[in-house]
Design an enzyme around this catalytic site. Structure first.
Site, PDB file in Angstrom:
ATOM      1  N   ARG A   1      93.732  98.588  58.239  1.00 47.63           N
ATOM      2  CA  ARG A   1      93.457  97.758  57.124  1.00 47.63           C
ATOM      3  C   ARG A   1      92.268  96.881  56.898  1.00 47.63           C
ATOM      4  NH1 ARG A   1      98.975  94.845  55.639  1.00 47.63           N
ATOM      5  NH2 ARG A   1     100.453  96.438  56.541  1.00 47.63           N
TER       6      ARG A   1
ATOM      7  N   MET B   1      92.849  77.040  58.921  1.00 48.01           N
ATOM      8  CA  MET B   1      94.322  77.515  58.643  1.00 48.01           C
ATOM      9  C   MET B   1      94.693  78.567  59.947  1.00 48.01           C
ATOM     10  SD  MET B   1      93.591  78.414  54.400  1.00 48.01           S
ATOM     11  CE  MET B   1      95.397  78.377  54.277  1.00 48.01           C
TER      12      MET B   1
ATOM     13  N   SER C   1      82.072  73.504  56.559  1.00 47.43           N
ATOM     14  CA  SER C   1      81.425  74.282  55.508  1.00 47.43           C
ATOM     15  C   SER C   1      81.682  73.431  54.157  1.00 47.43           C
ATOM     16  CB  SER C   1      82.143  75.754  55.136  1.00 47.43           C
ATOM     17  OG  SER C   1      83.317  75.493  55.015  1.00 47.43           O
ATOM     18  N   ASP C   2      82.584  72.373  54.202  1.00 44.63           N
ATOM     19  CA  ASP C   2      82.765  71.570  53.210  1.00 44.63           C
ATOM     20  C   ASP C   2      83.456  70.171  53.648  1.00 44.63           C
ATOM     21  OD1 ASP C   2      86.042  71.990  52.136  1.00 44.63           O
ATOM     22  OD2 ASP C   2      84.859  73.620  53.342  1.00 44.63           O
TER      23      ASP C   2
HETATM   24  N1  HPA Z   1      90.850  73.989  53.923  1.00 43.71           N
HETATM   25  C1  HPA Z   1      91.366  74.983  54.996  1.00 43.71           C
HETATM   26  N2  HPA Z   1      90.542  75.759  55.292  1.00 43.71           N
HETATM   27  C2  HPA Z   1      89.127  75.542  55.004  1.00 43.71           C
HETATM   28  C3  HPA Z   1      88.535  74.661  54.454  1.00 43.71           C
HETATM   29  C4  HPA Z   1      89.512  73.811  53.780  1.00 43.71           C
HETATM   30  O1  HPA Z   1      89.102  72.715  52.915  1.00 43.71           O
HETATM   31  N3  HPA Z   1      87.482  74.677  54.414  1.00 43.71           N
HETATM   32  C5  HPA Z   1      87.138  75.900  55.242  1.00 43.71           C
HETATM   33  N4  HPA Z   1      88.010  76.348  55.783  1.00 43.71           N
END
Ligand code: HPA
Length: 242
Positions: free
Chosen positions: A44, A187, A210-211
């Site tokens: 996959r 996640m 990353s944010d």
């Molecule tokens: N949510 C879930 N997973 C993530 C996020 C988020 O804002 N940013 C990077 N991985």
């Protein structure tokens, strides 16, 4: 013997596996760390590589996104391919106002919005905790990250969320999580830790922010993405070989 999702032989994997979500990132990490990296599975498109770092065997494989996906790969790696430890290397959203874009979080444990671990032991609110030895090894290695590019490293809880795009969520939910000391959202970690527990194996997650949920407009620069991720990778490799 191949499993439904991994076309390899048991000896093809090293005892330690670094696991980013993205199979292409697995390829980049494998190429960066191991001049002798070879593809051991690509079912996959979920690429897995094995090679050596300074003579020590290491594997790198993608997990896909979300807790069901990482559970499938971790289960097969632990139960069939002789893997002893999996270190997730990925990104997360920063929940705590003390965590900035580019900071690294060593996840001690992971709360989750998912029911995936309650299904394992009905009636129990399962606590998903990282392996203590791997956590200590990554924390110790953080002291070796010095210089202007070195990321700030945090150690604490994250939340493994099942939704990336949930628009009806009360923003107060994130504020409360921050109040309760949760550092970031991703996640996969909660399911990975529980899967390691199921098989008596070890797991850890080393995450780069990353944010920032409280400042959605701030983003990582391309330079930060490379240098900060490299810092996180160093901690993960130290844990893998600890
Ligand atoms: N949510 C879930 N997973 C993530 C996020 C988020 O804002 N940013 C990077 N991985």
């Amino acid at each position: 013997m191949a499993t439904p999702h991994i076309a390899a032989e048991p000896g093809d994997f090293a005892p330690a596996v670094l696991m980013p979500g993205d199979p292409k990132r697995a390829e980049r990490i494998a190429t960066l760390l191991m001049p002798d990296a070879r593809v051991v599975t690509d079912v996959r498109g979920m690429l897995g590589f094995t090679g050596t770092v300074d003579g020590r065997p290491l594997s790198v494989m993608g997990s896909g996104m979300g807790q069901p996906s990482i559970t499938i790969y971790a289960t097969e790696l632990f139960s069939v391919f002789g893997v002893q430890r999996i270190i997730r290397v990925g990104t997360c959203g920063a929940i705590s106002p003390a965590v900035y874009i580019g900071d690294v979080i060593i996840a001690q444990g992971a709360h989750t919005t998912s029911n995936i671990n309650q299904l394992r032991l009905p009636g129990l609110n399962f606590s998903s905790v990282a392996d203590f030895g791997l956590t200590c090894a990554a924390v110790d290695a953080a002291a070796s990250l010095t210089g202007a590019d070195a990321p700030q490293v945090h150690v604490g809880m994250v939340v493994s969320d099942d939704h990336f795009y949930l628009t009806n969520l009360d923003p107060q939910w994130w504020t409360k999580l921050a109040q309760y000391g949760v550092l970031g959202v991703e996640m996969e970690a909660a399911a990975l830790f529980a899967t390691a527990n199921e098989f008596g194996k070890q797991a850890l997650a080393v995450l780069t922010a990353s944010d920032q949920l409280f400042d959605p407009l701030s983003k990582m620069s391309p330079e930060q993405r490379e240098t900060r991720f490299a810092g996180a990778l160093r901690l993960a490799v130290a844990a893998a070989f600890s």
